[in-house]
Design a protein around this motif. Structure first.
Motif, short mmCIF file in Angstrom:
data_model
loop_
_atom_site.label_atom_id
_atom_site.label_comp_id
_atom_site.label_asym_id
_atom_site.label_seq_id
_atom_site.Cartn_x
_atom_site.Cartn_y
_atom_site.Cartn_z
N ILE A 170 0.93 -1.18 -0.15
CA ILE A 170 -0.04 0.04 -0.11
C ILE A 170 1.01 1.27 0.01
CG2 ILE A 170 -1.80 1.30 1.30
CD1 ILE A 170 -2.64 -1.64 2.35
N MET A 171 0.60 2.01 -0.94
CA MET A 171 1.66 3.29 -1.23
C MET A 171 0.81 4.47 -1.38
SD MET A 171 2.93 2.19 -4.98
CE MET A 171 1.87 2.98 -6.54
N SER A 172 1.66 5.49 -1.45
CA SER A 172 1.17 6.84 -1.85
C SER A 172 1.36 6.74 -3.21
CB SER A 172 1.96 7.97 -1.27
OG SER A 172 3.19 7.76 -1.26
N VAL A 173 0.78 7.85 -3.97
CA VAL A 173 0.46 7.82 -5.43
C VAL A 173 2.04 8.01 -5.92
CG1 VAL A 173 -1.63 8.64 -5.58
CG2 VAL A 173 -0.05 10.24 -5.31
N ASP A 174 2.92 8.59 -5.27
CA ASP A 174 4.28 8.65 -5.72
C ASP A 174 4.91 7.35 -5.63
OD1 ASP A 174 4.36 8.88 -2.93
OD2 ASP A 174 5.49 10.81 -2.89
N GLY A 175 4.37 6.25 -4.90
CA GLY A 175 5.40 5.27 -4.97
C GLY A 175 5.78 4.90 -3.64
N ARG A 176 5.67 5.64 -2.48
CA ARG A 176 6.35 5.37 -1.57
C ARG A 176 5.34 4.37 -0.61
NH1 ARG A 176 6.31 8.53 3.34
NH2 ARG A 176 4.53 9.93 2.67
N ILE A 177 6.24 3.34 -0.19
CA ILE A 177 5.48 2.28 0.55
C ILE A 177 5.01 2.47 1.99
CG2 ILE A 177 5.90 -0.01 1.06
CD1 ILE A 177 7.74 -0.49 -1.16
N LEU A 178 3.83 2.32 2.27
CA LEU A 178 3.43 2.86 3.61
C LEU A 178 3.18 1.39 4.63
CD1 LEU A 178 0.96 5.68 2.93
CD2 LEU A 178 3.18 5.78 3.45
N LYS A 179 2.95 0.18 3.69
CA LYS A 179 2.89 -0.93 4.22
C LYS A 179 3.31 -2.16 3.20
CE LYS A 179 -0.62 -4.17 6.09
NZ LYS A 179 -0.20 -4.18 7.90
N GLY A 180 4.04 -2.96 3.50
CA GLY A 180 4.40 -4.14 2.43
C GLY A 180 4.64 -5.57 3.23
N ASN A 181 4.13 -6.48 2.55
CA ASN A 181 4.38 -7.94 3.48
C ASN A 181 5.76 -8.35 3.29
OD1 ASN A 181 4.16 -8.62 0.73
ND2 ASN A 181 2.28 -9.92 0.98
N ASP A 182 6.01 -9.52 3.43
CA ASP A 182 7.25 -10.25 3.36
C ASP A 182 7.77 -10.25 1.97
OD1 ASP A 182 7.27 -10.34 5.96
OD2 ASP A 182 7.17 -12.21 6.20
N ALA A 183 6.57 -10.77 1.23
CA ALA A 183 7.02 -10.85 -0.37
C ALA A 183 7.41 -9.42 -1.20
CB ALA A 183 5.94 -11.37 -1.02
N ALA A 184 6.67 -8.32 -0.59
CA ALA A 184 6.98 -7.35 -1.02
C ALA A 184 8.66 -7.01 -0.52
CB ALA A 184 6.23 -6.28 -0.73
N ALA A 185 8.95 -6.94 0.72
CA ALA A 185 10.20 -6.80 1.42
C ALA A 185 11.41 -7.65 0.60
CB ALA A 185 10.28 -7.24 2.61
N SER A 186 10.75 -8.80 0.20
CA SER A 186 12.04 -9.79 -0.58
C SER A 186 12.16 -8.77 -2.01
CB SER A 186 11.16 -10.91 -0.77
OG SER A 186 11.93 -11.70 -1.50
N LEU A 187 11.17 -8.31 -2.64
CA LEU A 187 11.24 -7.76 -3.91
C LEU A 187 12.11 -6.64 -3.92
CD1 LEU A 187 9.95 -7.47 -6.89
CD2 LEU A 187 8.37 -5.99 -6.03
N MET A 188 12.00 -5.80 -2.78
CA MET A 188 12.47 -4.55 -2.54
C MET A 188 13.77 -4.82 -1.75
SD MET A 188 10.54 -2.22 -3.57
CE MET A 188 11.34 -0.79 -2.98
N GLU A 189 14.24 -6.20 -1.63
CA GLU A 189 15.60 -6.72 -1.01
C GLU A 189 15.93 -6.04 0.26
OE1 GLU A 189 18.13 -6.46 -4.34
OE2 GLU A 189 16.87 -7.31 -5.58
N CYS A 190 14.98 -6.07 1.17
CA CYS A 190 15.00 -5.50 2.41
C CYS A 190 14.37 -6.19 3.61
CB CYS A 190 14.95 -3.88 2.71
SG CYS A 190 13.03 -3.59 2.42
N ASP A 191 14.62 -6.04 4.93
CA ASP A 191 14.09 -6.50 5.89
C ASP A 191 12.32 -6.03 5.81
OD1 ASP A 191 14.72 -7.85 8.73
OD2 ASP A 191 13.14 -6.27 9.09
N PRO A 192 11.61 -7.01 6.33
CA PRO A 192 10.14 -6.49 6.21
C PRO A 192 9.99 -5.24 7.20
CG PRO A 192 10.35 -8.82 6.38
CD PRO A 192 11.65 -8.36 6.43
#
Lengths: 657, 197
Positions: free
Chosen positions: A56-78
């Motif tokens: 879940i993100m703002s319209v400019d792409g800033r992530i406000l919530k992300g699950n583990d799979a999203a963290a994996s995609l972003m290559e960071c800790d959840p």
């Protein structure tokens, strides 16, 4: 205890009770909140563990919530995903596409969600295909404007599978495609379809236009009806489809361009309904290149036809008696070379007579293929003759075909009889040589001719110097009578009256030709049907008599029938109608003999319908020529209405060596 | 009421609000610093209040009375909470147990902060009660927080130390300004360390 004290104590107790009740209520509320907290935690855990990424993100792409799979995609800790930008995983081009989709979502609030495929690039620089589902996030607070919910599914394995499947699909040597309810070809389809149909970009094209129009003229009426029903079946039930598919074209001929030029190909078409709740939603059509199969099948059919033909010929040979076969062979051995000479000399009138003779002999022997073949050739030749445009090349080809047919028959006959001529030359060549020797023989002096005859006899070329009884023709003529009579439904008794009369061996064929023609003529034109004869008070069985008697210096021949006789007026009418004579010439005819002699003119026939027996008007013309070749002046005709017809000719004995 | 009286009251309220902010920040800082034994900690102002999701986790508690209602929130990451536990959990190896203890620790921080605040209010004759502390995801702030209401005292600040940082926020709604008309926050002497575990 005073009343006042008691009252105070009661008041304090009731106050304490109220407080205890309030405290218990508060504790209960705390406990239920604790339970809710655990539920919330559990829900969060489920979201964290989702196999697909959720952001879940703002319209400019800033992530406000992300699950583990999203963290994996972003290559960071959840827990470190907050405030990272989801757009960073896209390349410039795909990032713009994603932004564009989000923008259109924001612009059109009626769109519930958008679904599309876009690849991302992982840390190894590998492109990973994702299926994205983007929608607006419904929130209680809109403190910071709209939020976007993104679901991303890693479909790289599906894509990989799809790619492999596509490779397999493309490699299958079958045309496979589906047709929608509008009759349009859908994508995807196997690429081999394009090759088979010789067309590309088939998606969206109409089935009938692509599949049936190019071959419409080659479809029969049933297939045309079926072709029109293929698309109509979509949307119908399976029962209807099962009935209709019986008419669908299932093997059609296409023309395909190849590096070696345009070649025909045969396509097998099978129709498979894709059914949902007993309704055909679409059709899957499978095309198969059956060219090799069809060609092999056709070759087999040709081979079978050849073999059947051989069997038919063998049966015909077996049905033919030995002496008749011998006579037929001898006759053909003479007639084919004669026809060749006539063709070379472009004497087409004679060719028609020879053909007619061959046909008669073939019919007598029961060689139906040759008979029909000759009949057909005769038809064409006569048409060409009347148009004065004879195609010599065609005639030569036709002659060669006939000769081949005859040679094949002869080879079969030799094979069946076990007879071998012993020379290592072709049968046809052997017969050519024999014929040439016979021609040479006629130029020799009498002594040399006797010697030549002996050599020819040794070679199997027949007996030349010897005389032969006319009665040797009886079996053949009787067979001829039987065949013709049965085909015309007449009852006829054939009488031979020529005891001990002999002719020379080399002329027996000509006599045979003459008698066959006259016999056919009598059966066809002379003798009435049994019913007619009965009405006329005649015996149901007619009689034809062939008579020969030796007189001084000649042999007198008669062929007599007790049939209906010849109507003179009909002959006159026919002669005028066929423009053989005009009215003025007719008026000059002196007597019945003159009228009857009109029948001996080329092209005359009173029979309106031509069949294989008679009716072309070349029979009597041919007979007249034949008797002339035997030294006779002409064929004479006597006829009396209701009593019959008689053909007479005298052959001088001087022609016999 | 005259305009002059209105201005005077507004000034008084602003002053009281500042004092309340000081009070809340002080109680929060002192509680956390003491509990987690933080050294060299400092408060950093948060410039962009729109960064309203401040941490992966959020522990919060409500201090509520007839005069005032204050929501205290501590926004943190799990790793920070675990670090704040320090040596107290060095023997705990199970990550799930460790996480649960970290969450409990942060809840307890809320309890301690709220308790300190309640005591401070009590001293000013303002009676309040405490809710139970809760921990939830930081994102819930985005979903449930109302639009910024300027009639309420909103405050966000960051408590930073060399090994980590947390974000604290408070929303205070003064229901009876009169009870705070002469309220001035006075720094207290350091108390004994809070006991945890």
């Amino acid at each position: 205890m005073s009343e006042v004290l008691k009252l105070n104590i009661n008041q304090e107790n009731s106050q304490a009770k109220v407080e205890i009740i309030a405290a218990e209520g508060l504790r209960a509320s705390h406990e239920i909140i604790t339970v809710l907290e655990k539920c919330k935690s559990s829900s969060e855990h489920i979201i964290d563990q989702l196999p697909d990424l959720l952001v879940i993100m703002s319209v400019d792409g800033r992530i406000l919530k992300g699950n583990d799979a999203a963290a994996s995609l972003m290559e960071c800790d959840p827990e470190m995903i907050l405030n990272l930008n989801i757009f960073s995983v896209f390349q410039a081009e795909t990032r713009n596409i994603m932004k564009s989709r989000i923008s259109s979502l924001l612009k059109n609030r009626d769109i519930e969600q958008l679904q599309f495929e876009l690849p991302i690039i992982n840390k190894n620089g590998t492109q990973i295909e994702h299926l994205w589902t983007v929608s607006l996030f419904s929130q209680i607070s809109e403190r910071r404007g709209p939020l976007i919910k993104i679901l991303g599914k890693d479909i790289s394995k599906i894509k990989e599978f799809e790619k492999k499947l596509s490779q397999i699909f493309s490699a299958i040597p079958l045309g496979i495609f589906t047709v929608d309810s509008d009759g349009k070809i859908e994508w995807p389809y196997s690429l081999f379809t394009e090759y088979l149909l010789g067309q590309d970009k088939l998606a969206g094209s109409g089935l009938e236009e692509v599949l049936f129009e190019p071959i419409w003229d080659s479809l029969d009426s049933i297939e045309k009806t079926g072709a029109g029903q293929v698309v109509d079946c979509i949307g119908g039930d399976t029962l209807w489809f099962d009935m209709a598919k019986l008419h669908f074209p299932n093997e059609v001929k296409y023309v395909r361009e190849t590096p070696d030029g345009i070649k025909p190909c045969w396509l097998g078409i099978t129709y498979h309904p894709i059914v949902h709740e007993n309704t055909i939603e679409k059709l899957m059509i499978v095309l198969e290149d059956r060219t090799e199969v069809v060609e092999a099948r056709r070759a087999l059919e040709v081979q079978r036809e050849i073999e059947n033909n051989k069997i038919k010929k063998i049966l015909e040979i077996q049905n033919c008696s030995g002496p008749l076969l011998e006579v037929t062979f001898n006759d053909f051995d003479l007639l084919f070379p004669r026809m060749k000479t006539e063709i070379d000399e472009e004497n087409y009138e004679k060719v028609t007579r020879t053909l007619h003779a061959i046909k008669g002999i073939a019919r007598t022997a029961g060689f139906t293929d040759i008979e029909h073949h000759v009949h057909s050739t005769e038809d064409t030749l006569l048409t060409q003759l009347s148009a004065n445009k004879v195609n010599k090349e065609w005639l030569e080809d036709g002659f060669n075909e006939l000769k081949d047919e005859w040679n094949e028959l002869r080879s079969l006959c030799f094979a069946l009889s076990g007879r071998q001529h012993g020379l290592q030359i072709k049968q046809a060549d052997y017969m050519e040589v024999l014929h040439e020797l016979k021609e040479l023989r006629s130029t020799l002096e009498p002594d040399a001719r006797v010697h030549a005859d002996k050599i020819l006899e040794k070679l199997g070329g027949g007996q030349f110097a010897q005389q032969i009884l006319l009665s040797t023709l009886e079996q053949r003529l009787a067979k001829q009578l039987k065949v013709t009579m049965e085909s015309l439904g007449k009852n006829i008794n054939l009488v031979f009256d020529w005891k001990d009369v002999e002719v020379i061996q080399s002329e027996i064929l000509t006599f045979s030709e003459v008698f066959v023609h006259l016999l056919n003529n009598a059966i066809d034109h002379g003798i009435e049907s049994p019913t007619d004869r009965q009405k006329l008070g005649k015996p149901e069985t007619g009689t034809i008599t062939i008579k020969a008697e030796r007189a001084e210096g000649f042999i007198h021949f008669e062929v007599i029938d007790d049939g209906k006789g010849i109507e003179k007026q009909k002959i006159i009418d026919t002669a005028i109608k066929k423009e053989i004579l005009n009215e003025r010439q007719i008026s000059k005819l002196k007597n019945d003999d003159d009228i009857l002699e009109l029948m001996l003119l080329p092209g005359f026939s009173t029979k309106e319908k031509v069949d294989t027996i008679s009716g072309r008007g070349i029979g009597l013309d041919s007979v007249n020529d034949a008797v002339k070749s035997l030294g006779c002046n002409k064929l004479q005709i006597r006829s009396e209405i209701g009593k019959g017809t008689k053909f007479l000719f005298d052959v001088p004995l001087t022609t016999v060596d | 009421m005259t305009e002059a009286q209105d201005i005077s009251e507004l000034e008084q309220n602003e002053s009281a609000a500042k004092e309340l902010k000081k009070l809340i920040r002080a109680k929060v800082e002192s509680t956390i610093v003491k509990s987690a034994r933080l050294e060299d900690s400092k408060i950093i102002e948060v410039e962009n209040l729109d960064d309203y999701v401040y941490g992966h986790w959020m522990a919060f508690i409500l201090i509520s009375g007839s005069s005032v209602r204050t929501m205290l929130k501590v926004h943190f990451n799990g790793s920070t909470a675990r670090a704040m536990l320090g040596t107290k959990v060095r023997r705990v190896k199970d990550p799930k147990a460790l996480e649960r203890m970290a969450m409990d620790f942060m809840k307890e921080q809320c309890n301690l902060m709220a308790g300190a605040l309640k005591t401070a209010f009590n001293s000013a004759q303002i009676i309040t009660g405490l809710s139970i502390p809760l921990v939830t995801r930081g994102f819930d702030e985005a979903v449930f927080s109302d639009k910024v209401d300027h009639s309420k005292i909103n405050d966000v600040w960051k408590l930073s130390w060399p090994d980590g940082e947390i974000v604290c926020s408070s929303v205070t709604e003064v229901l009876q300004w009169g009870d705070f008309s002469s309220y001035v926050y006075e720094e207290e002497e350091e108390e004994e360390d809070g006991v945890f575990l």
